[in-house]
Scaffold this active site. Structure first.
Site, short mmCIF file in Angstrom:
data_model
loop_
_atom_site.label_atom_id
_atom_site.label_comp_id
_atom_site.label_asym_id
_atom_site.label_seq_id
_atom_site.Cartn_x
_atom_site.Cartn_y
_atom_site.Cartn_z
N HIS A 1 -7.16 -8.32 -3.40
CA HIS A 1 -8.48 -7.75 -3.16
C HIS A 1 -8.44 -6.24 -3.34
O HIS A 1 -7.38 -5.61 -3.32
CB HIS A 1 -8.98 -8.08 -1.75
N TYR B 1 -0.24 -10.05 -0.09
CA TYR B 1 0.76 -9.58 0.87
C TYR B 1 0.61 -10.33 2.20
O TYR B 1 -0.47 -10.80 2.54
CB TYR B 1 0.64 -8.07 1.10
N ARG C 1 -2.79 -12.39 2.57
CA ARG C 1 -4.11 -11.96 2.12
C ARG C 1 -4.30 -12.26 0.65
O ARG C 1 -3.43 -12.01 -0.17
CB ARG C 1 -4.29 -10.45 2.31
N TYR D 1 0.83 -1.20 0.00
CA TYR D 1 0.00 0.00 0.00
C TYR D 1 0.88 1.26 0.00
O TYR D 1 1.99 1.25 0.55
CB TYR D 1 -0.90 0.04 1.24
N HIS E 1 -10.60 -2.84 -1.71
CA HIS E 1 -11.55 -2.36 -0.70
C HIS E 1 -12.57 -1.41 -1.34
O HIS E 1 -12.19 -0.55 -2.15
CB HIS E 1 -10.82 -1.62 0.42
#
Length: 237
Positions: A156, A143, A153, A104, A158
């Site tokens: 995806h 990640y 994870r 991120y 959000h």
């Protein structure tokens, strides 16, 4: 006579609980006491009015810097409806995600993966009069997240959907078809009903795909009722 049908309550297991034992951090942050319903005033139910004029759209996450971001370009599109299939127009949707390497654009993300200065990883779109939306982005990477041994994870995106005010906000995640990490992910499996979990997985769509440019994925969102998309608040919305 009104054509509005009675609200159909959520079926058991179709929304995640506030405390999911396999998802460790929920035990630390979920409410320990019974929830209390607070009456909303006009301020909470009617404002602010979200419009593209006040909140400009960012519908191409690949065009926010001077250079091209790394990774696979994709298109995500879908429709937002209520439980009776009626479109929800003019809804503001905010999206955020990791870059193609699974990192991120946030100072607290210390994952040992390349940062991408050309990909802030956040966008904003509005549904049209038919409740449809569309944006362009980069397919995110998986990640690690330290919830349990060797935890990763699934890839995806959000989603945050706003109603007519800040108190009307729903948050969910969109996953990708065929991801082997889905079977191992306690966040995804916090929704115990298998059919409801599948509503979190997008579908490859050739009609959305643009030739020689980007693959397309469809992710439709249902805001309430027994066919609702699972949201993060455990069905209390």
């Amino acid at each position: 006579m009104s054509d509005t049908l009675p609200f159909r309550p959520f079926a058991a297991g179709t929304q995640p609980p506030l405390d999911a034992p396999a998802y460790g951090s929920t035990h630390l942050r979920h409410p320990k006491r019974a929830l209390r319903k607070l009456a909303q005033t006009v301020s909470e139910t009617t404002g602010p009015h979200f419009t593209p004029a006040l909140f400009p759209e960012i519908n191409d996450l690949t065009k926010q810097a001077s250079g091209e971001p790394l990774g696979e370009r994709i298109i995500v599109a879908g429709q937002v409806t209520d439980e009776d299939g009626r479109p929800i127009p003019n809804t503001m949707i905010e999206v955020w995600q990791a870059n193609a390497a699974g990192r991120y654009a946030h100072p607290r993300d210390m994952h040992d993966a390349p940062a991408d200065p050309n990909f802030p990883g956040e966008g904003r779109i509005f549904t049209d009069t038919e409740g449809r939306y569309r944006f362009v982005t980069i397919k995110p990477g998986a990640y690690p997240w330290r919830n349990h041994h060797n935890a990763w994870r699934p890839i995806h995106i959000h989603f945050s959907l706003f109603g007519t005010g800040f108190a009307q906000r729903l948050i969910t995640q969109m996953y990708f078809p065929g991801d082997p990490l889905l079977n191992l992910d306690p966040i995804y499996h916090a929704v115990s009903d298998a059919a409801a979990r599948e509503r979190l997985v997008s579908r490859f769509d050739l009609a959305i795909t643009e030739p020689e440019w980007a693959l397309g994925y469809r992710f439709d969102i249902v805001l309430r009722g027994r066919g609702a998309t699972p949201f993060e608040d455990g069905g209390h919305h």
